[in-house]
Design a protein around this motif. Structure first.
Motif, PDB file in Angstrom:
ATOM      1  N   THR B  71       0.684  -0.732   0.157  1.00 26.65           N
ATOM      2  CA  THR B  71      -0.360   0.302  -0.055  1.00 26.65           C
ATOM      3  C   THR B  71       0.575   1.381  -0.194  1.00 26.65           C
ATOM      4  N   GLN B  72       0.260   1.879  -0.376  1.00 25.25           N
ATOM      5  CA  GLN B  72       1.191   3.633  -0.514  1.00 25.25           C
ATOM      6  C   GLN B  72       0.141   4.949  -0.449  1.00 25.25           C
ATOM      7  N   ALA B  73       1.180   5.710  -0.064  1.00 22.90           N
ATOM      8  CA  ALA B  73       0.490   6.904   0.113  1.00 22.90           C
ATOM      9  C   ALA B  73      -0.961   6.915  -1.196  1.00 22.90           C
ATOM     10  N   ARG B  75      -0.463   9.853  -2.681  1.00 17.22           N
ATOM     11  CA  ARG B  75       0.774  11.128  -2.387  1.00 17.22           C
ATOM     12  C   ARG B  75       1.920  10.585  -2.877  1.00 17.22           C
ATOM     13  N   PHE B  76       2.160   9.596  -3.032  1.00 20.15           N
ATOM     14  CA  PHE B  76       3.377   8.599  -4.113  1.00 20.15           C
ATOM     15  C   PHE B  76       3.973   9.647  -5.196  1.00 20.15           C
ATOM     16  N   ARG B  77       4.642   9.539  -4.422  1.00 15.67           N
ATOM     17  CA  ARG B  77       5.759   9.794  -6.690  1.00 15.67           C
ATOM     18  C   ARG B  77       5.731   9.181  -6.910  1.00 15.67           C
ATOM     19  N   LEU B 137       9.089  18.863  -9.257  1.00 12.82           N
ATOM     20  CA  LEU B 137       8.769  20.133  -8.626  1.00 12.82           C
ATOM     21  C   LEU B 137       8.056  20.572 -10.535  1.00 12.82           C
ATOM     22  N   GLU B 140       4.598  20.118  -9.907  1.00 15.10           N
ATOM     23  CA  GLU B 140       4.631  22.085  -9.687  1.00 15.10           C
ATOM     24  C   GLU B 140       4.627  23.303 -10.396  1.00 15.10           C
ATOM     25  N   THR B 179      -1.789  12.002  -6.335  1.00 14.65           N
ATOM     26  CA  THR B 179      -2.795  13.324  -6.215  1.00 14.65           C
ATOM     27  C   THR B 179      -1.437  13.923  -5.423  1.00 14.65           C
ATOM     28  N   TRP B 180      -0.367  14.201  -5.361  1.00 19.67           N
ATOM     29  CA  TRP B 180       1.090  14.623  -5.111  1.00 19.67           C
ATOM     30  C   TRP B 180       0.389  16.514  -6.020  1.00 19.67           C
ATOM     31  N   PHE B 181       0.564  17.395  -4.663  1.00 17.04           N
ATOM     32  CA  PHE B 181      -0.162  19.110  -5.497  1.00 17.04           C
ATOM     33  C   PHE B 181      -0.873  18.853  -6.148  1.00 17.04           C
ATOM     34  N   ARG B 182      -1.673  18.341  -6.033  1.00 18.63           N
ATOM     35  CA  ARG B 182      -3.272  18.159  -6.304  1.00 18.63           C
ATOM     36  C   ARG B 182      -4.493  17.818  -5.976  1.00 18.63           C
ATOM     37  N   PRO B 183      -4.929  19.640  -5.185  1.00 16.26           N
ATOM     38  CA  PRO B 183      -5.477  19.246  -4.171  1.00 16.26           C
ATOM     39  C   PRO B 183      -6.784  18.578  -4.628  1.00 16.26           C
ATOM     40  N   GLU B 186      -6.851  15.215  -4.652  1.00 17.11           N
ATOM     41  CA  GLU B 186      -7.878  15.094  -2.465  1.00 17.11           C
ATOM     42  C   GLU B 186      -9.127  15.400  -2.255  1.00 17.11           C
TER      43      GLU B 186
END
Ligand code: SF4
Ligand code: SF4
Lengths: 368, 230
Positions: B71-73, B75-77, B137, B140, B179-183, B186
């Motif tokens: 299982t990963q979070a 936001r896992f990059r 980055l 972002e 979902t990293w940097f994608r509110p 989330e």
């Protein structure tokens, strides 16, 4: 009849499993006793300081991850504080609290690695290290929820953090906070009262406090000699003046003292995180006004921060451009390592790596 | 102090841990017993014994293994970027922001884009993931939410060149953005490990007008303007 011995020089490293990275020592023994040590480093030099001169301030955050890769969050924080001072950016409160939570979690993780490998060097093969890696894993999972990476976090940005913590981070953090004190009790049961650890560590590699101060050693190593020097307390940065914590001290300044200071510091860090959780309030984590390309005015800045290993600071010189004109890192690992010779002379061969492990260095930071 | 007490206490901790639940996660597969094998096959345990005795015997003997997905979070990059061609304008912000300069973009005039109407057509969009450090980055920097981190991590290769993600690879890849940097993702409780996000309109944080509206606003309106000028 005493055995006649003659000095023999042995080359340890750079590819030696106990040197915590690529570190080389030229050690001269007389029988079993160390009579001379010459540390040789530079094998992991990647030119981070020079690379920083050709990158923007946000991009350098990724470089700081790779300096002390066991404590990326605190490295991020140290660099960001210096940039904020240089560019006059004021982070919003929630960003600061999040950074403090992340940094204290990282301190626990780093101390776990330090103690785990110290005991590994002592000959406690497996058990303590694996137990500590288990708890570190929980912290790394928290980081993964927070920023998607476990080691190379790049979580912080000038002006705060890149994004607020996700909702599932808080229950996981609370679980960790309620679980961890029992784990630390377990370590203490396992190690602190252990007769073998005491016999091997008490009174080994003692350095007096004046020598430590003269060599500008910082961090747990200095506090293990009874000197109350913690930058979080002496020169508070972030909101460390709004939380209460003790500075664990030891007086004997031997290997055992360095170990026990770290164990107690973990408890204090847990306390700091709890206080952060009480004071954190909803709000922005990054000011709207910070541009993507920061151009600080010409000048310089230095902020010393208390990292798990000691004082870490980034000295930045700006000429008004998008990249720093010069970036100099005051790396605690390198400076703490300079006392290796003084600590080791007169010790036994078997204590060589134990002492080395008790300094808690990270080659990524020594060579940068 | 009784000598040996510390040792005994330490041994107690070791014993406690030994008898406690295991923390280690087996990967990529783990051994299952007969009940686990039945559960994995989707039938009851007696059903497995009678219908597929060989499998049941193997399970009892400990030869039956099932795949494990760690299982990963959210936001896992991860490796394998997710890229929506229709959202991308070819602005190359991502390429400029990348500390390593490993994104190569070649554009030509032409094409209609989700956000901006007429735009550059992307001819080349290469990411050399062999040199990428997954700092995200670039994600972002992307102003149009066209580029996202992926959630894959099993991309071992024998040839270095295969690590370069080309435009075709990116289009063909399953759309599981992190979902990293994608509110916005989330907020919608999207999980990259449970579902894919094929619709490029769901991936953005900006307005999501229909294609007809966009075509009208950006293309047809301008065409009329031009014809008036003519
Ligand atoms: S993740 Fe970082 S290194 Fe990789 S392509 Fe994006 S900006 Fe470049
Ligand atoms: S992916 Fe985003 S940043 Fe990169 S060229 Fe396309 S729109 Fe611009």
């Amino acid at each position: 009849m005493p055995l006649k011995t003659e000095p023999i020089t042995i080359n340890v490293g750079p590819q030696h499993p106990s040197t915590h990275g690529v570190f080389r020592m030229r050690v001269t023994f007389d029988g079993e006793e160390v009579i001379d040590v010459e540390p040789i480093f530079g094998y992991l030099h990647r030119g981070s300081e020079k690379l920083a001169e050709s990158r923007t301030y946000t991009q350098i955050v990724t470089l700081t991850d790779r300096m002390d890769y066991v404590a990326s969050m605190t490295n991020n924080m140290s660099f960001i504080l210096s940039v904020e001072k240089l560019a006059g950016i004021v982070p919003p409160p929630r960003g600061v609290w999040l950074r403090m939570i992340a940094a204290e979690l990282q301190r626990i993780a780093s101390h776990l690695v330090a103690t785990g490998f110290f005991l590994q060097d002592l000959g406690a093969l497996g058990t303590p290290l694996i137990l500590m890696m288990r708890e570190r894993e929980t912290i790394l999972e928290l980081f993964e929820r927070l920023c998607g990476a476990r080691i190379t976090n790049s979580y912080m940005r000038p002006g705060g953090v890149f994004m607020d913590a996700p909702d599932d981070f808080w229950p996981a953090l609370n679980r960790f906070l309620s679980d961890m004190p029992h784990r630390i009790d377990e370590y203490e049961d396992l190690i602190s009262g252990n007769e073998i650890v005491a016999a091997r560590c008490d009174g080994v590699a003692v350095v007096d406090s004046q020598t430590l101060i003269d060599a500008s050693v910082t961090g747990p190593m200095l506090r293990a000699s009874g000197i109350d020097w913690d930058l979080r307390h002496r020169q508070p940065y972030e909101y460390y003046n709004r939380v209460k914590f003790n500075r664990p001290l030891a007086t004997t300044s031997d290997n055992y003292a360095r170990y026990i200071v770290r164990i107690h510091e973990m408890r204090e860090s847990l306390g700091i995180i709890k206080q952060c959780l009480e004071q954190i309030e909803p709000g922005p984590v990054r000011p709207e006004t910070v541009p993507a390309l920061i151009r600080p005015p010409a000048g310089d800045s230095y902020v010393g921060t208390e990292c798990p290993k000691g004082e870490l600071g980034f000295y930045l010189v700006s000429d008004g451009g998008v990249a720093p004109y010069r970036c100099k890192v005051r790396a605690p690992s390198l400076i703490n390592l300079t006392l290796l010779r003084e600590m080791l002379i007169g010790d036994k061969l078997a204590d060589l790596f134990v002492t080395f492990g008790s300094i808690d260095i990270n080659m990524g930071e020594v060579d940068r | 102090m009784i000598y040996g007490l510390g040792l005994a206490k330490g041994m107690g901790v070791t014993l406690k841990t030994l008898l406690g639940p295991s923390f280690t996660v087996q990967y990529p597969d783990r051994r299952v017993g007969i009940m686990g094998a039945a559960k994995a096959a989707g039938i009851s345990t007696p059903g497995l014994i009678f219908k597929r005795p060989v499998k049941a015997l193997r399970a009892v003997l400990g030869f039956e293994r099932i795949a494990v997905m760690p299982t990963q979070a959210a936001r896992f990059r991860g490796n394998e970027f997710t890229w929506y061609e229709d959202r991308c304008t070819g602005c190359a912000s991502c390429a400029k922001y990348c500390p390593l300069g490993i994104i190569k973009i070649v554009t030509a005039p032409g094409g209609i884009n989700m956000q901006e109407g007429e735009s550059y057509a992307i001819e080349t969009f290469d990411i050399d993931t062999g040199r990428c450090m997954f700092c995200a980055l670039c994600v972002e920097a992307c102003p149009y939410d066209a580029l996202h981190m992926g959630s894959e991590f099993e991309r071992g290769n024998y040839v270095r060149m295969d690590l370069v993600l080309t435009k075709e690879d990116l289009i063909a890849a399953p759309k599981r953005p992190s979902t990293w940097f994608r509110p916005q993702m989330e907020e919608s409780a999207y999980s990259p490990f449970a579902e894919t996000l094929e619709d490029m309109k769901q991936a953005g944080r900006h307005e999501t007008p229909s294609v007809e509206q966009l075509t009208k606003r950006w293309v047809e309106d301008r065409r009329t303007d031009e014809s008036v000028e003519d």
